[in-house]
Enzyme design. Sequence first.
Site, PDB file in Angstrom:
ATOM      1  N   SER A 147       0.833  -1.213   0.000  1.00  0.00           N
ATOM      2  CA  SER A 147       0.000   0.000   0.000  1.00  0.00           C
ATOM      3  C   SER A 147       0.859   1.250   0.000  1.00  0.00           C
ATOM      4  O   SER A 147       0.374   2.321  -0.344  1.00  0.00           O
ATOM      5  CB  SER A 147      -0.855   0.041   1.270  1.00  0.00           C
ATOM      6  N   HIS A 166      -1.252  -2.920  -7.162  1.00  0.00           N
ATOM      7  CA  HIS A 166      -1.976  -2.576  -5.930  1.00  0.00           C
ATOM      8  C   HIS A 166      -3.477  -2.784  -6.132  1.00  0.00           C
ATOM      9  O   HIS A 166      -4.149  -1.967  -6.765  1.00  0.00           O
ATOM     10  CB  HIS A 166      -1.654  -1.107  -5.580  1.00  0.00           C
ATOM     11  N   GLU A 177      -4.104  -0.216  -9.062  1.00  0.00           N
ATOM     12  CA  GLU A 177      -3.176   0.911  -9.224  1.00  0.00           C
ATOM     13  C   GLU A 177      -1.819   0.289  -9.560  1.00  0.00           C
ATOM     14  O   GLU A 177      -1.251  -0.437  -8.745  1.00  0.00           O
ATOM     15  CB  GLU A 177      -3.109   1.695  -7.902  1.00  0.00           C
ATOM     16  N   ASN A 191      -3.431   6.038  -1.506  1.00  0.00           N
ATOM     17  CA  ASN A 191      -3.300   6.213  -0.062  1.00  0.00           C
ATOM     18  C   ASN A 191      -2.783   7.583   0.342  1.00  0.00           C
ATOM     19  O   ASN A 191      -2.992   8.018   1.470  1.00  0.00           O
ATOM     20  CB  ASN A 191      -2.440   5.099   0.532  1.00  0.00           C
TER      21      ASN A 191
HETATM   22  P1  NAD Z   1      -3.018  -9.586   6.344  1.00  0.00           P
HETATM   23  O1  NAD Z   1      -2.367  -9.327   7.650  1.00  0.00           O
HETATM   24  O2  NAD Z   1      -4.470  -9.909   6.281  1.00  0.00           O
HETATM   25  O3  NAD Z   1      -2.254 -10.804   5.582  1.00  0.00           O
HETATM   26  C1  NAD Z   1      -0.844 -10.881   5.492  1.00  0.00           C
HETATM   27  C2  NAD Z   1      -0.476 -12.362   5.302  1.00  0.00           C
HETATM   28  O4  NAD Z   1       0.946 -12.429   5.065  1.00  0.00           O
HETATM   29  C3  NAD Z   1      -0.751 -13.237   6.542  1.00  0.00           C
HETATM   30  O5  NAD Z   1      -1.547 -14.344   6.168  1.00  0.00           O
HETATM   31  C4  NAD Z   1       0.638 -13.654   7.014  1.00  0.00           C
HETATM   32  O6  NAD Z   1       0.661 -14.957   7.577  1.00  0.00           O
HETATM   33  C5  NAD Z   1       1.429 -13.596   5.710  1.00  0.00           C
HETATM   34  N1  NAD Z   1       2.859 -13.456   5.912  1.00  0.00           N
HETATM   35  C6  NAD Z   1       3.515 -12.622   6.762  1.00  0.00           C
HETATM   36  N2  NAD Z   1       4.843 -12.806   6.666  1.00  0.00           N
HETATM   37  C7  NAD Z   1       5.033 -13.765   5.716  1.00  0.00           C
HETATM   38  C8  NAD Z   1       6.198 -14.380   5.166  1.00  0.00           C
HETATM   39  N3  NAD Z   1       7.422 -14.038   5.558  1.00  0.00           N
HETATM   40  N4  NAD Z   1       6.034 -15.325   4.212  1.00  0.00           N
HETATM   41  C9  NAD Z   1       4.784 -15.682   3.801  1.00  0.00           C
HETATM   42  N5  NAD Z   1       3.640 -15.127   4.303  1.00  0.00           N
HETATM   43  C10 NAD Z   1       3.787 -14.181   5.241  1.00  0.00           C
HETATM   44  O7  NAD Z   1      -2.661  -8.312   5.448  1.00  0.00           O
HETATM   45  P2  NAD Z   1      -3.458  -7.745   4.157  1.00  0.00           P
HETATM   46  O8  NAD Z   1      -4.452  -6.737   4.622  1.00  0.00           O
HETATM   47  O9  NAD Z   1      -3.859  -8.885   3.296  1.00  0.00           O
HETATM   48  O10 NAD Z   1      -2.281  -6.915   3.460  1.00  0.00           O
HETATM   49  C11 NAD Z   1      -1.324  -7.565   2.647  1.00  0.00           C
HETATM   50  C12 NAD Z   1      -0.640  -6.506   1.798  1.00  0.00           C
HETATM   51  O11 NAD Z   1      -1.632  -5.873   0.978  1.00  0.00           O
HETATM   52  C13 NAD Z   1       0.040  -5.408   2.602  1.00  0.00           C
HETATM   53  O12 NAD Z   1       1.197  -5.011   1.908  1.00  0.00           O
HETATM   54  C14 NAD Z   1      -1.000  -4.305   2.588  1.00  0.00           C
HETATM   55  O13 NAD Z   1      -0.444  -3.018   2.751  1.00  0.00           O
HETATM   56  C15 NAD Z   1      -1.581  -4.471   1.195  1.00  0.00           C
HETATM   57  N6  NAD Z   1      -2.934  -3.931   0.991  1.00  0.00           N
HETATM   58  C16 NAD Z   1      -3.873  -4.066   1.963  1.00  0.00           C
HETATM   59  C17 NAD Z   1      -5.158  -3.556   1.735  1.00  0.00           C
HETATM   60  C18 NAD Z   1      -6.247  -3.722   2.760  1.00  0.00           C
HETATM   61  O14 NAD Z   1      -7.310  -3.099   2.599  1.00  0.00           O
HETATM   62  N7  NAD Z   1      -6.058  -4.523   3.788  1.00  0.00           N
HETATM   63  C19 NAD Z   1      -5.460  -2.922   0.518  1.00  0.00           C
HETATM   64  C20 NAD Z   1      -4.467  -2.838  -0.464  1.00  0.00           C
HETATM   65  C21 NAD Z   1      -3.210  -3.341  -0.216  1.00  0.00           C
END
Ligand code: NAD
Length: 287
Positions: free
Chosen positions: A123, A144, A156, A194
């Site tokens: 993000s 993204h 994005e 963002n």
């Molecule tokens: P989340 O916490 O729901 O999921 C993250 C996952 O990554 C978890 O299942 C965790 O076990 C796994 N993980 C962590 N370290 C790891 C590793 N070393 N190897 C393999 N797996 C690993 O987070 P999310 O909300 O899904 O966000 C994920 C990414 O997407 C982030 O970069 C976030 O900024 C981005 N993002 C989030 C949103 C949102 O609305 N939540 C929107 C756009 C982008």
Amino acid sequence: MSSIDKSKPIGVVGAGAMGRGIIQVFAQSGFDVLVHDANSSAIESALATIEKLLNRSVSKERITDDERDATLKRITPVGNVSEFKSVQLFVEAASEKPEIKKTIFKAVDKVLAGDAIRATNTSSISITELAAVTGNPSLFIGMHFFNPVPVMKLVEIVMGLETSDATYDKVHALAEAVGKTPLRANDHPGFVSNRILMPMINEAILCMQDGVARPEAIDGIMQLGMAHPMGPLRLADLIGLDVCYDILNVLHRDLGEDKYRPAPLLRKMVLAGRLGNKTKQGFYTYE
Ligand code: NAD
């Protein structure tokens, strides 16, 4: 424009809130998807969520039983990223921490084919900084997606300093192949989405903290007055308050302006483990 080859799989690391949506849209669009998460229960939960959403689509007659079954068959959990050798596109959707993402990209870079695209769903972390840990930054790009991925149209696409136009064209074509609308931005803190959204969410939290109005009124005013489909506090709960906090910290540090400092109330909510929908408690309570 690049042509799409559905014979080569897509690799996804991270099966959390975003990863599971990314897995679903690629599998539903006919791509085989290899999935890895450090936490095996995240994979189990992702597969259960995807199946539930597909069943809902079957009951609404949007897809058939056969299409649901074929989609689920295209998803393969793998215990190790060494199995990603044949993927054409690798999408990282792990936690929003630079060190975690860099460790993943260093490991995956050794395994991926020389022409496979390395994409991150970050993000806010610099695409150029993440690209620098890989052997060929021209193949690295920000892809993204938005939450919930199966519903939201936008991708994005974020260009790092060295991302090539050929990489952009391929990712643009892949985003369209999964029914999304790609829009291009350059690598700058928070990109477009963002940089604009997070200060609004932060200001809504400051309004709550200052007692300007109750959460329902803050959200209602933005929905009814500004025609937003969802108020900023409810949206923050959906995104995850920890994710919002991480992004604001990146904006604050990298753009260096006080206006991006996370609201103290947001910090307190994160410290208390009230992260929004995913913990069933944020600015609202969820059943
Ligand atoms: P989340 O916490 O729901 O999921 C993250 C996952 O990554 C978890 O299942 C965790 O076990 C796994 N993980 C962590 N370290 C790891 C590793 N070393 N190897 C393999 N797996 C690993 O987070 P999310 O909300 O899904 O966000 C994920 C990414 O997407 C982030 O970069 C976030 O900024 C981005 N993002 C989030 C949103 C949102 O609305 N939540 C929107 C756009 C982008």
